[in-house]
Design an enzyme around this catalytic site. Structure first.
Site, PDB file in Angstrom:
ATOM      1  N   HIS A  90      31.687 -62.946-141.854  1.00  0.00           N
ATOM      2  CA  HIS A  90      30.929 -61.833-142.419  1.00  0.00           C
ATOM      3  C   HIS A  90      31.917 -60.780-142.902  1.00  0.00           C
ATOM      4  CE1 HIS A  90      27.240 -59.543-143.101  1.00  0.00           C
ATOM      5  NE2 HIS A  90      27.888 -58.467-142.662  1.00  0.00           N
ATOM      6  N   HIS A 103      27.374 -53.344-146.156  1.00  0.00           N
ATOM      7  CA  HIS A 103      27.406 -54.809-146.217  1.00  0.00           C
ATOM      8  C   HIS A 103      26.006 -55.333-146.503  1.00  0.00           C
ATOM      9  CE1 HIS A 103      25.805 -55.369-141.927  1.00  0.00           C
ATOM     10  NE2 HIS A 103      25.862 -54.064-142.105  1.00  0.00           N
ATOM     11  N   CYS A 113      26.733 -61.719-147.950  1.00  0.00           N
ATOM     12  CA  CYS A 113      27.760 -60.712-147.646  1.00  0.00           C
ATOM     13  C   CYS A 113      28.963 -60.787-148.573  1.00  0.00           C
ATOM     14  CB  CYS A 113      28.191 -60.807-146.183  1.00  0.00           C
ATOM     15  SG  CYS A 113      29.072 -62.321-145.724  1.00  0.00           S
TER      16      CYS A 113
END
Length: 206
Positions: A166, A178, A115
């Site tokens: 994240h 993402h 990520c």
């Protein structure tokens, strides 16, 4: 190739809530701009041209100051004329280009991303260099509230560890892109059953 000259404009390729509002207004006036999905595509450009033609404006499919004012009844937002706009457009378009690239733990692209590696890679293409890890990226720029999110802002979530673990890039209309562990680079909804409860904040770095 993007440029900012004087007042900004909305044109094909732009995305976000502002575009959705434009599409809604075109539809209300009887111009078929397609779905109000916040994606300025060819159907939206054709609707803008039809509006311009009917109003005696230059027919270019671009919402500059004059077309925007006649369509929306107000001046074009000031945020469209600051120097970061072209960088934001470039970041969102670059981010979208990597949809489907697989997730790779520790991956920094372009063949595989985790990520934070994905976010760092996309921003680097626009000349903006971010720290490597999500929790470090959560410390840069300035905090931005959920209600004031703009395309290009970084959105953060608490997943497997406390704090920001994240990160993704907001693309407008409640969506972010993402590198997910399950599906690779993809677009998700901020208020989905999974991501909504895990959202912890956003940062503006442009």
């Amino acid at each position: 190739m993007f440029s900012v000259c004087g007042a900004e404009s909305y044109r094909q390729g732009d995305q976000g809530q502002d575009v959705a509002a434009i599409q809604n207004q075109l539809g209300a006036l009887g111009y078929d701009a397609g779905a109000a999905d916040g994606d300025f595509g060819s159907s939206t450009a054709n609707a803008v041209r039809a509006f311009q033609r009917d109003k005696g404006l230059e027919v270019d499919g671009i919402l500059g100051e004059q077309t925007y004012r006649m369509l929306m009844g107000r001046d074009i937002p000031a945020s469209r004329s600051d120097g970061s706009t072209s960088a934001v457009r470039r970041i969102v378009q670059t981010a979208m280009r990597y949809q489907g690239v697989p997730y790779a733990f520790g991956g920094t692209g372009p063949g595989g991303f985790d990520c934070s590696g994905y976010v760092r890679y996309v921003y680097a293409q626009a000349g903006v260099y971010l720290p490597r890890a999500a929790d470090e990226q959560f410390e840069v720029g300035q905090s931005v509230s959920y209600s004031r999110l703009q395309p290009g802002d970084l959105v953060f979530f608490q997943t497997y560890a406390p704090g920001a673990s994240h990160v993704g890039i907001y693309v407008g209309s409640g969506q972010f892109i993402h590198a997910s562990t399950s599906n690779g680079v993809m677009v998700s909804s901020l208020d989905s059953g999974y991501w909504g409860p895990r959202y912890i904040g956003a940062r503006k770095v442009l």
